[in-house]
Design an enzyme around this catalytic site. Sequence first.
Site, PDB file in Angstrom:
ATOM      1  N   HIS A  73     -10.175 -11.980  -7.530  1.00 43.18           N
ATOM      2  CA  HIS A  73      -9.325 -13.009  -6.914  1.00 43.18           C
ATOM      3  C   HIS A  73      -8.934 -14.055  -7.955  1.00 43.18           C
ATOM      4  CE1 HIS A  73      -8.082 -15.786  -3.558  1.00 43.18           C
ATOM      5  NE2 HIS A  73      -8.352 -16.676  -4.505  1.00 43.18           N
ATOM      6  N   GLU A  74      -9.931 -14.547  -8.686  1.00 45.46           N
ATOM      7  CA  GLU A  74      -9.660 -15.575  -9.694  1.00 45.46           C
ATOM      8  C   GLU A  74      -8.861 -15.019 -10.868  1.00 45.46           C
ATOM      9  OE1 GLU A  74     -10.084 -18.612  -9.128  1.00 45.46           O
ATOM     10  OE2 GLU A  74     -11.366 -18.443  -7.360  1.00 45.46           O
ATOM     11  N   HIS A  77      -5.148 -14.865 -10.075  1.00 42.71           N
ATOM     12  CA  HIS A  77      -4.495 -16.163 -10.303  1.00 42.71           C
ATOM     13  C   HIS A  77      -4.236 -16.360 -11.800  1.00 42.71           C
ATOM     14  CE1 HIS A  77      -4.709 -17.543  -6.256  1.00 42.71           C
ATOM     15  NE2 HIS A  77      -6.016 -17.726  -6.211  1.00 42.71           N
TER      16      HIS A  77
END
Length: 238
Positions: A73-74, A77
């Site tokens: 998820h990170e 980004h």
Amino acid sequence: MSGAVSNLSLLEKISPFEKRDLLIAWFCLAVAFTLGISGGIAFVTDFTKISIDTLALTFVVAIITVGLSFVLHEMAHKFAAIRYGYWAEFRKNTQMLLLAVVIAVVTGIVFAAPGATLINTAGREMTKKENGIISLAGPAINLILAVPFFICMIAGILIGGAEVSQFTLPGFLFYLGMIGFQVNAMLAFFNMLPVGPLDGRKILRWNVVVFVVTIVVSLLLLYVSLQPWMFVKMLVYS
């Protein structure tokens, strides 16, 4: 700076400090999830009933599911930001990680804000579209990850039938897939909420249609993920 960044390999774009913070957050989230599985000390009446084997297995599952889902998820980004020529790195929030572990121990609830991916725009003004797409990358990767975990859960049911003991291969596949499916659905939906610094607020500002479609899909997946025994009944007893 954009040209220099593009010449780096994938691993070189993750700094030593970022790797350290990711690993620490990964480990703490896995510990919090593992401790939370007991239901929290406030609700445990007989500690002798807490199985060490189950906790160990849960920790392995948490490392794979919670950790992987959070890290990707990170990273989604980060690399979306890099695509637009910005530099981005994840930074852990030590206080929030400790709080997550304490809350899990006491209440059995896993609620964590382990940190955030910080973006350096180098003085450039980020457009609503760029901010929206960078924000969308995180929940989108969780929705994608939900699919292989769902397949893993179904495979466990098809192989083992009604046998869902965690200590058999079919049972482990079912447990791993179920937790991974639920965690990714929860991460996607939670981050799509249009409040505070969450991704949903930035996506809503950019594109209402994309926001509505993504949060509805996230909510549907979350609902389905919380009904795992429905699939056991459908595939085994139908």
